[in-house]
Write an enzyme that holds these catalytic residues in place. Structure first.
Site, PDB file in Angstrom:
ATOM      1  N   TRP A 152       0.862  -1.188   0.000  1.00 31.22           N
ATOM      2  CA  TRP A 152       0.000   0.000   0.000  1.00 31.22           C
ATOM      3  C   TRP A 152       0.892   1.230   0.000  1.00 31.22           C
ATOM      4  CZ3 TRP A 152      -2.062   2.546   4.933  1.00 31.22           C
ATOM      5  CH2 TRP A 152      -3.034   3.520   4.628  1.00 31.22           C
ATOM      6  N   ASP A 233      -0.548  -5.396   9.363  1.00 30.45           N
ATOM      7  CA  ASP A 233      -1.623  -4.504   8.928  1.00 30.45           C
ATOM      8  C   ASP A 233      -2.800  -5.362   8.472  1.00 30.45           C
ATOM      9  OD1 ASP A 233      -3.145  -2.367   8.149  1.00 30.45           O
ATOM     10  OD2 ASP A 233      -1.829  -1.704   6.524  1.00 30.45           O
ATOM     11  N   LYS A 269     -13.409  -1.248   5.457  1.00 32.52           N
ATOM     12  CA  LYS A 269     -13.883  -2.154   4.411  1.00 32.52           C
ATOM     13  C   LYS A 269     -14.940  -3.124   4.918  1.00 32.52           C
ATOM     14  CE  LYS A 269     -10.660  -0.630   1.497  1.00 32.52           C
ATOM     15  NZ  LYS A 269      -9.845   0.225   2.353  1.00 32.52           N
TER      16      LYS A 269
END
Length: 423
Positions: A152, A233, A269
């Site tokens: 990311w 993460d 999400k």
């Protein structure tokens, strides 16, 4: 009067000169892509750049369980807008820790997890990085974090901003459009002892390529041998496979094996709460006493940056996590989102291989997992999709599977087939 005007003019000139040397920052690539998509008037345009769920009508989807939780909260006259504790809503942070680590996790039962509410997963990454920068025993090692190549994009900026240098480790193999496991393990073994490695818990962003459980086992064993620190993460728990427990397997396995670690957690999400910025940071310590010290320092760091976290999103998630019936409803909503994305993977694969007979191997479309897929196409082919087909995606060929639906998937497949044959 003239002197006063001259004085003001000189002051304004000095102020202007102060900032004239500031360079113009480049626009964020994803937001730039979205802006271009919105300005495009082509009827069949498709946005596959943004990492947000869309339903089959290409609309944002508010989860039914979130609607219900919001309704209950809005009708509760006992609630107010007072400050939360610095470390967040306790019912939320406790519930969030149990969700990712499991209620029976030894780290939880032994009270050695320090959990803090954060500004979504980004805030968790930042607070975790800031904590390591200040308190991790780097020894003779430079302050650096090993991040997957690719990762990311925001990971690089987050660590650089707290004085930790991001260093790539091999992850994605363009030849197989899969995991470069040998390269990954090789770096784990070659890195200095007690190095920090950033790992994606599931649904790797941006590739969609995850290690198998057998590979995770080898990764954990190697990290233990080298005394490495795992900076995990987790932005897609439940969203990857549709199963909250399955997507947390690697995290829980690391805790079980005793890998030193922290976990960054996001509810953007899997709860569709993108704009509410709901997240948590969980630092696993060796014992209860150490955990209390860690939490005290996390509180000091958080206080200096956000003072107190926001309430609304945390209340929504807390209600869902702590009410058994709502939790079951949430799991069904997650399965709806994950299931639709899996269906789109299967249909895209079918169109490319059975109908269009697109050149190349497309197994990776169904082998990858989560919101994103690395298509394996070149930058030139990606650019052609944007310029010629009005299909918006990043230059590295990453697409958001959530942007595909039953109404546009054939057009996308045909457009992809055309650029693969042409370029």
């Amino acid at each position: 009067m003239a002197d006063r005007i001259k004085q003001l003019a000189n002051h304004m000139a000095a102020t202007a000169e102060l900032w004239q040397s500031v360079p113009l920052a480049p626009p964020d690539s994803i937001f730039k892509l979205t802006a271009a998509y919105k300005e495009d008037t082509f009827e069949k345009k498709i946005n596959l750049g943004v990492g947000a769920y869309r339903d089959d009508n290409n609309k944002p989807w508010i989860l039914p369980v979130v609607k219900e939780a919001t309704r209950i909260l809005l009708s509760d006259e006992t609630l107010d807008h007072e400050y939360l504790p610095i470390t967040g809503l306790p019912e939320f942070t406790v519930g969030a820790a149990k969700l990712i680590l499991s209620p029976n996790s030894p780290a939880i039962t032994e009270e050695r997890v320090a959990s803090v509410q954060t500004i979504s997963g980004t805030g968790a990454n930042h607070l975790g990085a800031l904590f390591l920068s200040k308190f991790y025993q780097w020894g003779t090692n430079q302050k650096k974090v090993y991040v997957s190549n690719p990762t990311w994009a925001n990971h690089h900026a987050i660590f650089k901003n707290v004085g930790i240098e991001p260093v790539d480790y091999p992850y994605y193999d363009p030849k197989t459009i899969g995991l470069d496991f040998a390269g990954f393990i090789g770096t784990l073994k070659a890195a200095p002892e007690r190095s920090v490695f950033l790992l994606h818990a599931c649904a790797h962003n941006p590739t969609g390529v995850d290690p198998t459980q057998e590979q995770w086992t080898t990764i954990a064993e190697t990290m233990l041998e080298k005394k490495h620190y795992a900076f995990i993460d987790c932005a897609y728990q439940g969203f990857a496979s549709g199963d909250l427990d399955k997507d947390a397997w690697a995290v829980r396995f690391f805790v079980e094996k005793g890998v030193t670690m922290l976990v960054c957690q996001s509810f953007a999400k899997n709860a569709g709460l993108y704009g509410e910025r709901v997240g948590a940071l969980h630092v696993v310590s060796p014992n209860k006493e150490t955990s209390a010290k860690v939490k005290s320092q996390l509180s000091v760091l958080s206080r200096s940056e956000i003072s107190n976290p926001p309430t609304h999103g945390a209340r929504i998630v807390s209600m869902i996590l702590n009410d058994p019936s709502m939790f079951e409803a949430w799991k069904r909503d997650i399965q709806t989102m994950a299931g639709r994305i899996i269906d789109m993977r299967k249909e895209l694969f079918r169109l490319l291989t059975e109908e269009l007979h697109t050149p190349g191997n497309w197994d990776h479309i169904v082998n990858q997992i989560g919101m994103f897929s690395f298509t394996g196409i070149s930058p030139a082919q990606s650019k052609a999709l944007i310029d010629e087909a009005h299909v918006y995606l990043t230059g590295n060929g990453r697409i958001s599977m959530a942007g595909l639906n039953t109404k546009n998937i054939r057009y996308f497949a045909e457009s992809l087939d055309a650029v693969v044959r042409k370029y």
